[in-house]
Write a protein that holds these residues in place. Sequence first.
Motif, PDB file in Angstrom:
ATOM      1  N   THR A   1       0.834  -1.187   0.000  1.00  0.00           N
ATOM      2  CA  THR A   1       0.000   0.000   0.000  1.00  0.00           C
ATOM      3  C   THR A   1       0.870   1.238   0.000  1.00  0.00           C
ATOM      4  O   THR A   1       1.721   1.423   0.858  1.00  0.00           O
ATOM      5  N   SER A   2       0.698   2.060  -1.003  1.00  0.00           N
ATOM      6  CA  SER A   2       1.463   3.286  -1.117  1.00  0.00           C
ATOM      7  C   SER A   2       0.710   4.239  -2.032  1.00  0.00           C
ATOM      8  O   SER A   2       0.056   3.826  -2.990  1.00  0.00           O
ATOM      9  N   SER A   3       0.814   5.521  -1.742  1.00  0.00           N
ATOM     10  CA  SER A   3       0.136   6.514  -2.574  1.00  0.00           C
ATOM     11  C   SER A   3       1.057   7.051  -3.665  1.00  0.00           C
ATOM     12  O   SER A   3       0.672   7.909  -4.436  1.00  0.00           O
ATOM     13  N   LYS A   4       2.256   6.522  -3.743  1.00  0.00           N
ATOM     14  CA  LYS A   4       3.233   6.989  -4.720  1.00  0.00           C
ATOM     15  C   LYS A   4       3.058   6.246  -6.031  1.00  0.00           C
ATOM     16  O   LYS A   4       2.373   5.239  -6.119  1.00  0.00           O
ATOM     17  N   SER A   5       3.698   6.770  -7.088  1.00  0.00           N
ATOM     18  CA  SER A   5       3.604   6.108  -8.387  1.00  0.00           C
ATOM     19  C   SER A   5       4.968   6.110  -9.060  1.00  0.00           C
ATOM     20  O   SER A   5       5.857   6.880  -8.702  1.00  0.00           O
TER      21      SER A   5
ATOM     22  N   TYR B   1       8.674   5.334 -10.182  1.00  0.00           N
ATOM     23  CA  TYR B   1       9.915   4.973  -9.495  1.00  0.00           C
ATOM     24  C   TYR B   1       9.774   5.116  -7.986  1.00  0.00           C
ATOM     25  O   TYR B   1      10.290   4.293  -7.231  1.00  0.00           O
ATOM     26  N   GLN B   2       9.079   6.139  -7.518  1.00  0.00           N
ATOM     27  CA  GLN B   2       8.906   6.353  -6.082  1.00  0.00           C
ATOM     28  C   GLN B   2       8.146   5.185  -5.452  1.00  0.00           C
ATOM     29  O   GLN B   2       8.445   4.767  -4.336  1.00  0.00           O
ATOM     30  N   TYR B   3       7.175   4.633  -6.180  1.00  0.00           N
ATOM     31  CA  TYR B   3       6.421   3.477  -5.682  1.00  0.00           C
ATOM     32  C   TYR B   3       7.335   2.267  -5.541  1.00  0.00           C
ATOM     33  O   TYR B   3       7.319   1.576  -4.521  1.00  0.00           O
ATOM     34  N   PHE B   4       8.157   1.999  -6.570  1.00  0.00           N
ATOM     35  CA  PHE B   4       9.052   0.846  -6.511  1.00  0.00           C
ATOM     36  C   PHE B   4      10.112   1.013  -5.425  1.00  0.00           C
ATOM     37  O   PHE B   4      10.479   0.060  -4.747  1.00  0.00           O
ATOM     38  N   ASN B   5      10.600   2.222  -5.246  1.00  0.00           N
ATOM     39  CA  ASN B   5      11.568   2.477  -4.185  1.00  0.00           C
ATOM     40  C   ASN B   5      10.931   2.251  -2.812  1.00  0.00           C
ATOM     41  O   ASN B   5      11.525   1.618  -1.937  1.00  0.00           O
ATOM     42  N   ASP B   6       9.735   2.755  -2.627  1.00  0.00           N
ATOM     43  CA  ASP B   6       9.018   2.583  -1.367  1.00  0.00           C
ATOM     44  C   ASP B   6       8.750   1.105  -1.095  1.00  0.00           C
ATOM     45  O   ASP B   6       8.934   0.617   0.022  1.00  0.00           O
ATOM     46  N   LEU B   7       8.349   0.387  -2.110  1.00  0.00           N
ATOM     47  CA  LEU B   7       8.081  -1.046  -1.992  1.00  0.00           C
ATOM     48  C   LEU B   7       9.358  -1.808  -1.635  1.00  0.00           C
ATOM     49  O   LEU B   7       9.357  -2.678  -0.764  1.00  0.00           O
ATOM     50  N   PHE B   8      10.465  -1.466  -2.286  1.00  0.00           N
ATOM     51  CA  PHE B   8      11.754  -2.113  -2.011  1.00  0.00           C
ATOM     52  C   PHE B   8      12.180  -1.880  -0.569  1.00  0.00           C
ATOM     53  O   PHE B   8      12.587  -2.806   0.123  1.00  0.00           O
ATOM     54  N   VAL B   9      12.068  -0.653  -0.105  1.00  0.00           N
ATOM     55  CA  VAL B   9      12.483  -0.326   1.260  1.00  0.00           C
ATOM     56  C   VAL B   9      11.606  -1.055   2.273  1.00  0.00           C
ATOM     57  O   VAL B   9      12.108  -1.570   3.275  1.00  0.00           O
ATOM     58  N   LYS B  10      10.310  -1.138   2.025  1.00  0.00           N
ATOM     59  CA  LYS B  10       9.416  -1.856   2.942  1.00  0.00           C
ATOM     60  C   LYS B  10       9.755  -3.334   2.999  1.00  0.00           C
ATOM     61  O   LYS B  10       9.765  -3.933   4.071  1.00  0.00           O
ATOM     62  N   ARG B  11      10.044  -3.925   1.856  1.00  0.00           N
ATOM     63  CA  ARG B  11      10.309  -5.362   1.820  1.00  0.00           C
ATOM     64  C   ARG B  11      11.691  -5.723   2.346  1.00  0.00           C
ATOM     65  O   ARG B  11      11.890  -6.802   2.871  1.00  0.00           O
TER      66      ARG B  11
END
Length: 79
Positions: A24-28, A30-40
């Motif tokens: 779950t993220s409100s970003k789109s 590259y920012q979404y993938f970066n956020d997803l990577f950091v969370k995982r």
Amino acid sequence: MNRKDIATRATQKSLQKNIDLKATSSKSGYQYFNDLFVKRHSSLLTKSAKNITLISLAVLAFSILACFLIPEAKPKING
């Protein structure tokens, strides 16, 4: 359907729920993938930083202790 198909579908369904909850993220973009990577991978990223910090603190503590206990070590440690 046999048991294998049912088990496969149940596994896929549970994995999909886990992915949706974590992603779950409100970003789109590259920012979404970066956020997803950091969370995982946050545990992997912080684990190495903690190890480096602990080793550095141990070396620092040993050096300070050597300066006080062994006066001849001061010139070697201080350069």
